[in-house]
Enzyme design. Structure first.
Site, short mmCIF file in Angstrom:
data_model
loop_
_atom_site.label_atom_id
_atom_site.label_comp_id
_atom_site.label_asym_id
_atom_site.label_seq_id
_atom_site.Cartn_x
_atom_site.Cartn_y
_atom_site.Cartn_z
CG ASP A 49 95.40 -72.59 27.46
OD1 ASP A 49 95.78 -71.50 26.98
OD2 ASP A 49 96.08 -73.63 27.38
CB CYS A 83 105.31 -46.41 19.44
SG CYS A 83 106.57 -46.97 20.60
#
Length: 224
Positions: free
Chosen positions: A139, A46
């Site tokens: 959107d 990570c």
């Protein structure tokens, strides 16, 4: 099953982050967005991923893409971890990255979005979040989803490439072929009639001849 499918609208969740509280739709605004999850703070893969994402943040910004990460630890842990990530990058160990990290300590959002990896457990036997990438359009709908197991780091250059493809194909009647990179030729979508294609792509169309005789491999220079 919880989770998101292509075309689903992003949930308008509220969350605490390293940049303060957010409401997701407000955070996205009219931009594209990338939400990427991480199994845990202070973990090796990570740290390298977030370091690379931070380095590429200006490239995503150029493309009007807002980035946001998620990990199942507290904001305070995230802020402390950011110091390590910045140090890994060879930068000053500041408490923030160019993008926020969501605190999902109770895994509520990870469960809602279908991000948990049942094969990777923490010391308490709880599943960790997998390495999910969600790309949302202006959107607020999901345009792309990539799921990696906790043990496999992502390629952020590839994520940048697919954003380029998504943005190009959202506005032009083309598709990007295998291994496409910006500047390469693209393919005319099969549903576009030949005469209309000639008008839309004045730089020309090359059709590859095939044994079937079908004219479906139609290439054109990448449109502006």
């Amino acid at each position: 099953m919880p989770g998101l499918l292509l075309g689903d609208e992003a949930p308008n969740f509220e969350a605490d982050t390293t940049h303060g509280p957010i409401r997701f739709h407000d955070f996205l605004g009219d931009s594209w967005g990338i939400l990427f999850s991480h199994p845990r703070d202070f973990t090796p893969v990570c740290t390298t991923e977030l370091g690379r994402a931070a380095k590429l943040a200006p490239e995503f910004s150029k493309r009007n893409v807002k980035m946001i990460a998620l990990s199942i630890d507290s904001v305070q842990d995230h802020l402390s971890w950011c110091k390590d990530i910045n140090a890994y990058n060879g930068d000053q160990p500041a408490e923030k990255l160019p993008f926020p990290i969501i605190a999902d300590k109770n895994r509520e959002l990870a469960v809602k979005l279908g991000m948990l990896d049942p094969d990777e457990l923490d010391k308490d036997g709880m599943p960790l979040t997998a390495r999910v990438v969600f790309v949302f359009g202006p959107d607020k709908k999901l345009k792309l989803s990539i799921l990696y197991p906790a043990t496999t780091g992502r390629n952020f250059d590839e994520i940048l490439r697919v954003v380029d493809s998504l943005q190009l194909t959202a506005y032009k009647k083309v598709a990007t072929p295998v291994d496409w990179k910006p500047g390469d030729s693209v393919m005319v979508v099969p549903s576009l009639p030949e005469e209309e294609a000639k008008k839309l792509f004045p730089k020309g169309i090359f059709t590859k001849e095939l044994p079937s005789g079908k004219k479906y491999l139609r290439y054109t220079p990448q449109p502006e």
